[in-house]
Motif scaffolding. Structure first.
Motif, mmCIF file in Angstrom:
data_model
loop_
_atom_site.group_PDB
_atom_site.id
_atom_site.type_symbol
_atom_site.label_atom_id
_atom_site.label_comp_id
_atom_site.label_asym_id
_atom_site.label_seq_id
_atom_site.Cartn_x
_atom_site.Cartn_y
_atom_site.Cartn_z
ATOM 1 N N ASN A 1 39.573 34.632 41.474
ATOM 2 C CA ASN A 1 39.213 35.249 42.753
ATOM 3 C C ASN A 1 39.217 34.237 43.894
ATOM 4 O O ASN A 1 39.670 34.533 45.004
ATOM 5 N N VAL A 2 38.702 33.045 43.616
ATOM 6 C CA VAL A 2 38.667 32.009 44.655
ATOM 7 C C VAL A 2 40.084 31.555 45.006
ATOM 8 O O VAL A 2 40.422 31.359 46.186
ATOM 9 N N ALA B 1 36.226 34.187 38.032
ATOM 10 C CA ALA B 1 35.742 33.700 39.321
ATOM 11 C C ALA B 1 36.748 32.742 39.951
ATOM 12 O O ALA B 1 37.019 32.802 41.162
ATOM 13 N N ALA B 2 37.314 31.855 39.132
ATOM 14 C CA ALA B 2 38.313 30.914 39.637
ATOM 15 C C ALA B 2 39.520 31.660 40.193
ATOM 16 O O ALA B 2 40.045 31.310 41.262
ATOM 17 N N THR C 1 33.224 33.896 44.755
ATOM 18 C CA THR C 1 33.775 34.395 43.491
ATOM 19 C C THR C 1 33.885 35.916 43.442
ATOM 20 O O THR C 1 34.408 36.465 42.490
ATOM 21 N N LEU D 1 33.137 40.692 38.715
ATOM 22 C CA LEU D 1 33.029 39.911 37.484
ATOM 23 C C LEU D 1 32.516 40.743 36.324
ATOM 24 O O LEU D 1 32.699 40.381 35.158
ATOM 25 N N LEU E 1 35.974 25.158 39.110
ATOM 26 C CA LEU E 1 35.816 26.243 38.140
ATOM 27 C C LEU E 1 36.875 26.152 37.036
ATOM 28 O O LEU E 1 36.568 26.343 35.849
#
Length: 313
Positions: free
Chosen positions: A66-67, A63-64, A20, A25, A113
């Protein structure tokens, strides 16, 4: 690509956290603090539980995103082509390239996520109002479209605009959770914060520009080149701070929000270093650090001003 070896539950959890890119963040945490502060300053009160829930969901959405970005940069070859990434600022998490996670595992984490955010967002909308639903859908849609086909906004030179809109929506959403309606003041504060996040993405894209161009990823930094990117970066940071000053003069936010201008020296220092090292991106790390620090100080400075007003109620 070889499949990663089985790992303990702790190791798997740590890998997911690394996927992430947690260092970034904090931008979303600050955006939520700012949005919550704008509502409190207007006498809307503070529900800590709802504020915390909104913050957690916003961080999970970030985070989602970024993934998803790592997943599609692996698929298009952008991260693999970058042999000297300037982590954590550029080049992705590198976990796929290192063989620590697979393409499929990365996709599963991204979808997981997104599902958590969607379910939590629906619950929060029930508690606070239906206006949160279009905000959430727009945010998730932009997080996906930023990297994923068919839109691939970053590859079309629209990444900075998408990122600015996302963090604009985060501030608006955090305010809405407390206020239960949309209002001009949080939008005004969100605008300058969003402009500085756009500047962060732009300067962070420069070290990857040459490799991105090789794989057909035409980011803004690729399209404008080093000189054009410098000009745009300076315009973004001046516009962000200029808008805050002008909006306070127009009495949109309270004058205490001008604490956000404490970020101006950081942004200008980053700009000077960027201009000086624009053709030698290996020396850009101090400028990248300053640009991230600037947006954090900007958001926290404005939030501190709004909280100061809130204490007067």
């Amino acid at each position: 690509m070889k499949h990663p070896a089985p790992a303990s539950a702790y190791a798997r959890a740590w890998l997911i956290i690394r996927m992430t890119r947690p260092a970034f963040l904090l931008l979303t945490v600050v955006a939520c603090v700012l949005g919550t502060a704008t509502a409190a300053a207007c006498g809307c009160g503070l529900d800590p539980g709802l504020a915390l829930t909104a913050g957690v969901l916003a961080v999970l959405a970030h985070a989602a995103g970024n993934v998803i970005n790592d997943l599609h940069d692996a698929r298009n070859g952008a991260d693999a082509a970058n042999l000297q990434p300037m982590t954590p600022f550029a080049g992705g998490s590198r976990l796929i390239q290192q063989g620590l996670v697979s393409d499929r595992q990365t996709a599963e984490v991204a979808w997981g996520l997104m599902l958590l955010v969607a379910l939590g967002g629906l619950w929060l909308a029930v508690k606070t109002g239906g206006g949160l639903i279009p905000l959430g859908l727009a945010g998730l849609g932009l997080a996906w479209a930023y990297s994923a086909p068919p839109l691939k906004l970053m590859s079309r030179g629209l990444g900075e605009l998408a990122v600015g809109l996302v963090w604009f929506l985060v501030v608006i959403g955090a305010d809405y959770v407390q206020r239960r309606q949309f209002f001009l003041i949080p939008a005004s504060a969100a605008a300058s914060f969003a402009l500085l996040t756009m500047a962060v993405l732009l300067i962070n894209s420069l070290p990857d520009a040459a490799n991105d161009a090789q794989v057909g990823k035409h980011t803004t930094a690729v399209r404008l080149g080093a000189d054009g990117s410098c000009v745009l970066y300076v315009l973004l940071v001046l516009l962000a701070h200029g808008w805050l000053a002008l909006s306070a003069w127009w009495l949109i936010p309270p004058v205490q929000a001008l604490w956000g201008l404490l970020s101006l020296p950081l942004s200008l220092s980053a700009a000077v270093l960027l201009v000086r090292h624009r053709q030698d991106t290996g020396h850009l790390r101090p400028a990248l650090v300053l640009s991230v620090a600037a947006v954090l100080v900007h958001g926290l400075g404005m939030a501190a001003g709004f909280w100061q007003v809130a204490r007067l109620h």
